[in-house]
Scaffold this motif. Sequence first.
Motif, PDB file in Angstrom:
ATOM      1  N   VAL A   1      37.412  32.743  37.107  1.00 10.73           N
ATOM      2  CA  VAL A   1      37.912  33.840  37.859  1.00 10.73           C
ATOM      3  C   VAL A   1      39.782  33.712  37.660  1.00 10.73           C
ATOM      4  N   THR A   2      40.797  34.880  37.540  1.00 16.39           N
ATOM      5  CA  THR A   2      42.137  33.832  37.618  1.00 16.39           C
ATOM      6  C   THR A   2      42.828  34.962  38.394  1.00 16.39           C
ATOM      7  N   ASN A   3      43.436  34.106  39.682  1.00 18.83           N
ATOM      8  CA  ASN A   3      43.691  34.946  40.800  1.00 18.83           C
ATOM      9  C   ASN A   3      45.290  35.856  40.309  1.00 18.83           C
ATOM     10  N   THR A   4      45.546  36.230  38.954  1.00 12.85           N
ATOM     11  CA  THR A   4      46.539  36.991  38.085  1.00 12.85           C
ATOM     12  C   THR A   4      46.007  37.555  37.160  1.00 12.85           C
ATOM     13  N   TYR A   5      47.014  38.713  36.776  1.00 13.02           N
ATOM     14  CA  TYR A   5      46.967  38.916  35.150  1.00 13.02           C
ATOM     15  C   TYR A   5      47.884  38.213  34.123  1.00 13.02           C
ATOM     16  N   ASP A   6      48.025  37.334  34.813  1.00  9.66           N
ATOM     17  CA  ASP A   6      48.825  35.819  33.996  1.00  9.66           C
ATOM     18  C   ASP A   6      48.036  35.814  32.776  1.00  9.66           C
TER      19      ASP A   6
END
Length: 312
Positions: free
Chosen positions: A259-264
């Motif tokens: 699960v990523t921390n951003t939409y980067d």
Amino acid sequence: MKNEDLKILIVCSKNSGRIAPFIAEQVDFLKKANCNVEIFTVEGKGSWGYLKNYRKFLRKISDFQPVIIHAHYGLSGLLANLQRRVPVVTTYHGSDINSKKVLRFSKIAILLSKFNIFVSQKNIQTAKPKKNYALLPCGVDTEIFIPLNNKDVIRENYNLDITKKYVLFSSSFDNAVKNYYLAEKVINKNKNVTLLELKDYTRQQVSELMNAVDCALLTSFSEGSPQFIKEAMACNCPVVSVDVGDVREKLEGVANCYVTNTYDENEIVACLLKVLEQNSRSNGREKIIELKLDNKLIIKELIKIYHNILNR
């Protein structure tokens, strides 16, 4: 009151041309539990579109004589509560809470409903209900969504190259809230990877695809408790997802899922590369069982809610 005496009227939208699969599955499992269930579908968008269904809705109540009404999504809950004779349970699935425009209508439904169900803790925190509510995500049909050991055979059946890497997108590419634009950018940075669109498949076919691909990808702007993630987990399909809805909670401790921390896009690409390099499945099904997200168990909890309301 026995389950056979539970006459439940389901109220939900059919604006997409069909009833949402997770609602249809919940209806099927209620019927398997010997409940008497009928469906009233709303066709019309926006609050005015829903209100146009009111007379037809009253006729359905008169014909079916339900003892309880279960509405799915806030606008359906608002419509269902315009009558005050039959108690209403409303389930909020995410878009009706995460959208400020729709949330105001959902809050009215929350006040009027006899009981409210939220599919994620985040939605509860946003909606801030005062009383008579529960956290109850939609369940997974663990008899359909199962791990399979014939990946190459499935790929051949779907004309997929057994030597290539495939990633399954969470929905159709034209579903704006699912953010295909970001997913496309991610895949374009992985030239040897093909992104598959999840559109016009049966539930069995979705399960097979989740067993055939190397990873499931979710890049949505908004979610409640996405079925796509839970179904992928039930198939032990690796997952890469943005931090939306209850995804981080569901995937906590699950191997080969990120699960990523951003939409980067670069962060998502890095996570996807980890999955593809590991070239192994997840243990998501164990987590589904641990969290008691099997549809049979979810339906038991739902029926308890119905009985509690009717026994007050």
